[in-house]
Design a protein around this motif. Structure first.
Motif, PDB file in Angstrom:
ATOM      1  N   ILE A  59       0.863  -1.178   0.000  1.00  0.00           N
ATOM      2  CA  ILE A  59       0.000   0.000   0.000  1.00  0.00           C
ATOM      3  C   ILE A  59       0.899   1.228   0.000  1.00  0.00           C
ATOM      4  CG2 ILE A  59      -1.708   1.338   1.287  1.00  0.00           C
ATOM      5  CD1 ILE A  59      -2.633  -1.320   2.514  1.00  0.00           C
ATOM      6  N   LYS A  60       0.617   2.178  -0.895  1.00  0.00           N
ATOM      7  CA  LYS A  60       1.390   3.411  -0.971  1.00  0.00           C
ATOM      8  C   LYS A  60       0.489   4.594  -0.652  1.00  0.00           C
ATOM      9  CE  LYS A  60       4.460   1.667  -4.564  1.00  0.00           C
ATOM     10  NZ  LYS A  60       4.952   1.886  -5.945  1.00  0.00           N
ATOM     11  N   LEU A  61       0.994   5.483   0.185  1.00  0.00           N
ATOM     12  CA  LEU A  61       0.249   6.678   0.566  1.00  0.00           C
ATOM     13  C   LEU A  61       1.080   7.918   0.304  1.00  0.00           C
ATOM     14  CD1 LEU A  61      -1.062   5.620   4.076  1.00  0.00           C
ATOM     15  CD2 LEU A  61      -2.314   5.547   1.930  1.00  0.00           C
ATOM     16  N   GLU A  62       0.410   8.978  -0.047  1.00  0.00           N
ATOM     17  CA  GLU A  62       1.029  10.293  -0.187  1.00  0.00           C
ATOM     18  C   GLU A  62       0.227  11.230   0.697  1.00  0.00           C
ATOM     19  OE1 GLU A  62       0.929  13.337  -3.746  1.00  0.00           O
ATOM     20  OE2 GLU A  62       2.294  11.659  -4.182  1.00  0.00           O
ATOM     21  N   GLU A  63       0.922  11.960   1.561  1.00  0.00           N
ATOM     22  CA  GLU A  63       0.239  12.854   2.493  1.00  0.00           C
ATOM     23  C   GLU A  63       0.685  14.298   2.270  1.00  0.00           C
ATOM     24  OE1 GLU A  63      -0.065  11.372   6.696  1.00  0.00           O
ATOM     25  OE2 GLU A  63       1.503  10.039   5.944  1.00  0.00           O
ATOM     26  N   ARG A  64      -0.258  15.205   2.391  1.00  0.00           N
ATOM     27  CA  ARG A  64       0.023  16.638   2.354  1.00  0.00           C
ATOM     28  C   ARG A  64      -0.789  17.290   3.470  1.00  0.00           C
ATOM     29  NH1 ARG A  64       2.742  18.027  -2.238  1.00  0.00           N
ATOM     30  NH2 ARG A  64       2.686  16.490  -3.921  1.00  0.00           N
ATOM     31  N   TRP A  65      -0.159  18.223   4.179  1.00  0.00           N
ATOM     32  CA  TRP A  65      -0.851  18.891   5.265  1.00  0.00           C
ATOM     33  C   TRP A  65      -0.198  20.246   5.525  1.00  0.00           C
ATOM     34  CZ3 TRP A  65       2.687  15.081   5.768  1.00  0.00           C
ATOM     35  CH2 TRP A  65       3.749  15.273   6.635  1.00  0.00           C
ATOM     36  N   GLN A  66      -0.899  21.083   6.271  1.00  0.00           N
ATOM     37  CA  GLN A  66      -0.386  22.395   6.654  1.00  0.00           C
ATOM     38  C   GLN A  66      -0.048  22.392   8.130  1.00  0.00           C
ATOM     39  OE1 GLN A  66      -3.405  25.277   5.470  1.00  0.00           O
ATOM     40  NE2 GLN A  66      -2.035  25.906   3.828  1.00  0.00           N
ATOM     41  N   ASP A  67       1.099  23.006   8.450  1.00  0.00           N
ATOM     42  CA  ASP A  67       1.491  23.149   9.851  1.00  0.00           C
ATOM     43  C   ASP A  67       2.534  24.260   9.932  1.00  0.00           C
ATOM     44  OD1 ASP A  67       1.504  22.494  12.619  1.00  0.00           O
ATOM     45  OD2 ASP A  67       3.397  21.426  12.319  1.00  0.00           O
ATOM     46  N   GLY A  68       2.381  25.138  10.888  1.00  0.00           N
ATOM     47  CA  GLY A  68       3.356  26.206  11.077  1.00  0.00           C
ATOM     48  C   GLY A  68       3.507  27.126   9.888  1.00  0.00           C
ATOM     49  N   GLY A  69       2.423  27.310   9.122  1.00  0.00           N
ATOM     50  CA  GLY A  69       2.456  28.192   7.970  1.00  0.00           C
ATOM     51  C   GLY A  69       3.101  27.582   6.735  1.00  0.00           C
ATOM     52  N   GLN A  70       3.374  26.280   6.759  1.00  0.00           N
ATOM     53  CA  GLN A  70       3.990  25.610   5.614  1.00  0.00           C
ATOM     54  C   GLN A  70       3.134  24.455   5.133  1.00  0.00           C
ATOM     55  OE1 GLN A  70       7.887  24.886   4.680  1.00  0.00           O
ATOM     56  NE2 GLN A  70       8.766  25.725   6.553  1.00  0.00           N
ATOM     57  N   GLN A  71       3.347  24.101   3.866  1.00  0.00           N
ATOM     58  CA  GLN A  71       2.764  22.888   3.291  1.00  0.00           C
ATOM     59  C   GLN A  71       3.795  21.778   3.446  1.00  0.00           C
ATOM     60  OE1 GLN A  71      -0.177  22.367   2.336  1.00  0.00           O
ATOM     61  NE2 GLN A  71      -0.980  23.899   0.966  1.00  0.00           N
ATOM     62  N   TRP A  72       3.413  20.672   4.057  1.00  0.00           N
ATOM     63  CA  TRP A  72       4.301  19.538   4.286  1.00  0.00           C
ATOM     64  C   TRP A  72       3.892  18.380   3.390  1.00  0.00           C
ATOM     65  CZ3 TRP A  72       8.420  19.610   7.694  1.00  0.00           C
ATOM     66  CH2 TRP A  72       8.511  20.765   8.477  1.00  0.00           C
ATOM     67  N   TYR A  73       4.826  17.442   3.213  1.00  0.00           N
ATOM     68  CA  TYR A  73       4.604  16.323   2.298  1.00  0.00           C
ATOM     69  C   TYR A  73       5.405  15.106   2.763  1.00  0.00           C
ATOM     70  CZ  TYR A  73       5.242  13.602  -1.998  1.00  0.00           C
ATOM     71  OH  TYR A  73       5.291  12.602  -2.923  1.00  0.00           O
TER      72      TYR A  73
END
Length: 59
Positions: A2-16
């Motif tokens: 299973i492969k996942l790709e995550e994106r989220w916002q934290d501390g004013g940045q886009q994370w990946y």
């Protein structure tokens, strides 16, 4: 696998990050091994650095 790709916002940045989960099964279908692969959390600077240095075969 299973492969996942995550994106989220934290501390004013886009994370990946990307993760792969690999389960090895025995002849009865029971899990006998589990492996997790992870890129780690990439901030926007790391994502730009990667995009400038690497050409992906597929997105």
């Amino acid at each position: 696998m299973i492969k996942l790709e995550e994106r989220w916002q934290d501390g004013g940045q886009q994370w990946y990050c990307r993760e792969s989960f690999v389960l090895d099964l025995d002849e009865n279908g029971a899990v006998f091994d589990f492996t997790l692969y992870c890129t780690g959390d990439w901030d926007q600077d790391r994502q730009r650095e990667h995009a400038n240095a690497v050409t992906l075969l597929r997105p």
